[in-house]
Design an enzyme around this catalytic site. Structure first.
Site, PDB file in Angstrom:
ATOM      1  N   ARG A 121      42.214  46.143  40.432  1.00  0.00           N
ATOM      2  CA  ARG A 121      41.547  45.096  39.670  1.00  0.00           C
ATOM      3  C   ARG A 121      42.433  44.572  38.542  1.00  0.00           C
ATOM      4  O   ARG A 121      42.422  43.377  38.240  1.00  0.00           O
ATOM      5  CB  ARG A 121      40.235  45.645  39.106  1.00  0.00           C
ATOM      6  CG  ARG A 121      39.352  44.584  38.481  1.00  0.00           C
ATOM      7  CD  ARG A 121      39.016  43.517  39.495  1.00  0.00           C
ATOM      8  NE  ARG A 121      38.012  42.592  38.996  1.00  0.00           N
ATOM      9  CZ  ARG A 121      37.594  41.528  39.648  1.00  0.00           C
ATOM     10  NH1 ARG A 121      38.111  41.247  40.829  1.00  0.00           N
ATOM     11  NH2 ARG A 121      36.674  40.747  39.149  1.00  0.00           N
ATOM     12  N   ASP A 124      46.243  27.051  38.577  1.00  0.00           N
ATOM     13  CA  ASP A 124      45.947  28.106  39.547  1.00  0.00           C
ATOM     14  C   ASP A 124      47.186  28.329  40.400  1.00  0.00           C
ATOM     15  O   ASP A 124      47.552  27.490  41.212  1.00  0.00           O
ATOM     16  CB  ASP A 124      44.759  27.661  40.422  1.00  0.00           C
ATOM     17  CG  ASP A 124      44.316  28.727  41.406  1.00  0.00           C
ATOM     18  OD1 ASP A 124      45.013  29.760  41.536  1.00  0.00           O
ATOM     19  OD2 ASP A 124      43.261  28.533  42.043  1.00  0.00           O
ATOM     20  N   HIS A 163      43.391  30.692  38.357  1.00  0.00           N
ATOM     21  CA  HIS A 163      42.454  30.780  39.485  1.00  0.00           C
ATOM     22  C   HIS A 163      41.015  30.997  39.002  1.00  0.00           C
ATOM     23  O   HIS A 163      40.060  30.512  39.606  1.00  0.00           O
ATOM     24  CB  HIS A 163      42.887  31.911  40.420  1.00  0.00           C
ATOM     25  CG  HIS A 163      42.115  31.989  41.697  1.00  0.00           C
ATOM     26  ND1 HIS A 163      41.995  30.907  42.544  1.00  0.00           N
ATOM     27  CD2 HIS A 163      41.413  32.996  42.279  1.00  0.00           C
ATOM     28  CE1 HIS A 163      41.257  31.266  43.599  1.00  0.00           C
ATOM     29  NE2 HIS A 163      40.889  32.518  43.449  1.00  0.00           N
ATOM     30  N   ASP A 164      40.877  31.727  37.907  1.00  0.00           N
ATOM     31  CA  ASP A 164      39.548  31.997  37.334  1.00  0.00           C
ATOM     32  C   ASP A 164      38.783  30.730  36.952  1.00  0.00           C
ATOM     33  O   ASP A 164      37.573  30.788  36.741  1.00  0.00           O
ATOM     34  CB  ASP A 164      39.695  32.872  36.084  1.00  0.00           C
ATOM     35  CG  ASP A 164      39.418  34.332  36.383  1.00  0.00           C
ATOM     36  OD1 ASP A 164      39.009  34.628  37.516  1.00  0.00           O
ATOM     37  OD2 ASP A 164      39.609  35.166  35.470  1.00  0.00           O
ATOM     38  N   SER A 177      37.516  30.082  46.049  1.00  0.00           N
ATOM     39  CA  SER A 177      38.467  31.109  46.473  1.00  0.00           C
ATOM     40  C   SER A 177      38.133  31.592  47.899  1.00  0.00           C
ATOM     41  O   SER A 177      38.068  30.786  48.823  1.00  0.00           O
ATOM     42  CB  SER A 177      38.414  32.250  45.456  1.00  0.00           C
ATOM     43  OG  SER A 177      39.424  33.166  45.684  1.00  0.00           O
TER      44      SER A 177
END
Lengths: 379, 193
Positions: free
Chosen positions: A224, A319, A352-353, A154
């Site tokens: 968050r 992602d 994305h994680d 990232s």
């Protein structure tokens, strides 16, 4: 390769830099500290060093645990350790907290020597390039002339990419995971919503909340929560939480009812406890500003011309925040310069994680690539 | 892949050329071309295990699906694009041939010759052929578009591809000159748009 084990206890260290650092914004930082950790041993030829660059909310604490705190496992412990894809039995691994961070490196919550009070809103904006220059200072301090690999996921991937441009001769390989050559408008939009959540929190006090002994907790939580939605895929979220209710029946209330609400609130709370709001603002701005192609008239291929490193580029199928298409833009720019590059598009449901999760294909690719690097540098 | 195949391909590649190998497997061909012709080579592969094998072998590999074409690659961005023993396993046979000649200045295509006499014999005896070049059972084969030399040359004419050179080799790896469509087990074509 030995079977994967944990690194065990690790210790952070602090390095002080007294030579001023001129930042991209024009501001000069007179002196700064960087907090870092190292794992494994630097070989006699000093050829086996790996730099790991962290993402938005990461730190220098990449792997292992702190003594007396068994829950303090590093953020990339599954990737880095003895017998793991980044094998600390063979490589000397450096993790560093970036400038502007809130875990020991000089940042907005550090004391401004000019005033004796926390920098707060007066901390300068930093860019990915500034981070790379600061990291190069750390490399000098550790007497590392050249990294075998600079890697990250990232925002960390952006730093690996920038290293190949700022210091082409100081790295052998760049491993660019779930990265992008720049943020899309949509991505900047998400960041802006997160920043607005923080700056409109009544506890923000224009960034000088330290003096009021409060934190813009609500804003940070919202930022968050939004982030977490975008880091997961729709499918992964549905799979993990579905439409499950905490109670058997809807209660017709605004309290937590669905599992996903509970998860997001919990993630938000945890984050607000450990992360500084000003750091979050600065890091998201660094993401937004990153755009190496802009310096070459928008032509990424021209921008990548100075790069001398060999590349491994990885993306994950689901992602959507840093989609495979963005990684392919990087690959194409490298091909246009006849630079060595391998590219893997990893099948994953994690969004994305995924770059933080264990996945057989993903880890096999990194292991195979690192084996090749190890052969090359005699690690 | 047999040695004669590699040598024939290498023969048509200029030293230091920029080469794209479509369906590169574990990277054997590119490793060889790097050794003998110092090519700057990239492979394309879809299967994760083969991608890992290529990386381990030090070959530049790009994980992409050939069936969706080479749209990410600019015109004439490679000196040579190679399609080695992959054509017969592709759905988009015509598409990939057109695309490889767009991306490469030249193309090299190799495939097992279905017209090889041993294959014909097996069909005559009433069974689907199996050979060194086509070792699969009919019900468990990746090969969906098998062809003969004559078929391939006819397709080249259809898509406007020009055959520059052709090498045909026998099952024993020797060059075949007489009755190639009957005596050749493997065909290697050098083509351009």
């Amino acid at each position: 390769m030995s079977s994967p084990r944990s690194l065990g206890h690790v210790m952070p260290r602090q390095a002080r830099f007294d030579e001023p650092l001129k930042l991209s914004s024009g501001t000069v930082l007179e002196r700064f500290d960087l907090v870092y950790e190292t794992y494994g041993r630097l070989n006699a030829a000093r050829s086996n060093a790996i730099l790991i660059c962290h993402a938005l909310s990461g730190t220098h604490h990449v792997a292992g645990t702190y003594e007396g705190d068994p829950r303090s496992t590093g953020w990339w412990d599954n990737m880095v350790g003895p017998g793991k894809p980044v094998d600390t039995d063979r490589f000397f691994v450096v993790g560093v907290n970036n400038l502007g961070g809130c875990h020991g490196s000089t940042g907005p919550s550090s004391t401004d020597p000019a005033t004796g009070r926390p920098f707060g809103a007066r901390f300068p904006f930093v860019t990915v390039e500034d981070w790379v220059h600061a990291q190069a200072r750390l490399a000098d301090y550790l007497n590392i002339a050249r990294f075998a690999v600079v890697m990250g996921g990232s925002l960390g991937a952006m730093q690996a990419l920038q290293w190949s441009l700022s210091y082409p001769e100081r790295l052998g390989h760049a491993i660019v995971i779930a990265g992008a050559p720049s943020l899309s408008a949509q991505n900047i939009g998400f960041n802006e919503v997160a920043r607005q959540a923080i700056t409109t929190d009544p506890n923000f006090h224009g960034g000088d909340y330290y003096a009021h002994a409060v934190i813009p907790e609500r804003g940070l939580r919202l930022a968050r929560m939004l982030g977490h939605i975008t880091y997961l895929s729709d499918d992964a979220m549905m799979e993990k939480f579905g439409r499950e209710l905490l109670t058997s029946q809807p209660r017709f209330s605004l309290d937590v009812e669905f599992e996903i609400e509970s998860y997001l609130r919990h993630q938000g709370d945890k984050f607000a406890e450990r992360f500084d709001a000003n750091t979050y603002l600065i890091m998201t701005k660094a993401l937004d500003y990153f755009d190496p192609a802009a310096k070459a008239g928008g032509n990424l291929s021209a921008a990548m011309a100075p790069a001398r490193a060999q590349f491994l580029v990885l993306s994950f199928t689901t992602d959507w925040r840093f989609s495979p298409g963005r990684s392919r833009e990087i690959v194409k720019a490298l091909l246009d310069n006849s630079i060595s590059v391998s590219y893997a598009e990893i099948e994953s449901t994690q969004g994305h994680d995924a770059f933080l999760m264990e996945n057989e294909d993903y880890f096999s690719v990194v292991s195979a690539y690192m084996e090749r690097v190890a052969r090359e540098v005699g690690a | 892949m047999i040695r004669a195949d590699l040598a024939a391909i290498a023969h048509w590649i200029s030293p230091g050329a920029k080469v794209l190998d479509l369906g590169c497997g574990d990277g054997q061909l590119l490793t060889y071309l790097h050794e003998v012709k110092q090519v700057s080579g990239y492979g394309i592969e879809i299967e994760p295990g083969r991608v890992v094998a290529s990386i381990r072998n030090g070959v530049n590999v790009l994980q992409m699906n050939l069936e969706t074409g080479l749209s990410g690659f600019d015109d004439h961005s490679f000196d040579t694009v190679i399609l080695s023993q992959t054509l017969q396993a592709m759905k988009q046979t015509e598409g990939i041939l057109r695309d490889m000649l767009r991306v490469g200045r030249e193309g090299i295509v190799t495939f097992p010759n279905f017209g090889y006499w041993k294959n014909r014999m097996q069909v005559l005896t009433g069974i689907m052929p199996k050979s060194e070049a086509m070792p699969y059972e009919w019900y468990d084969t990746p090969n969906i578009h098998l062809c003969t030399l004559a078929d391939f040359e006819s397709l080249c004419r259809t898509i406007g591809a020009q055959v520059i050179e052709r090498i045909v080799i026998s099952a024993e790896g020797r060059r075949v000159h007489a009755f190639p469509n009957l005596m050749g087990s493997l065909a290697i074509y050098r083509i351009r748009a």
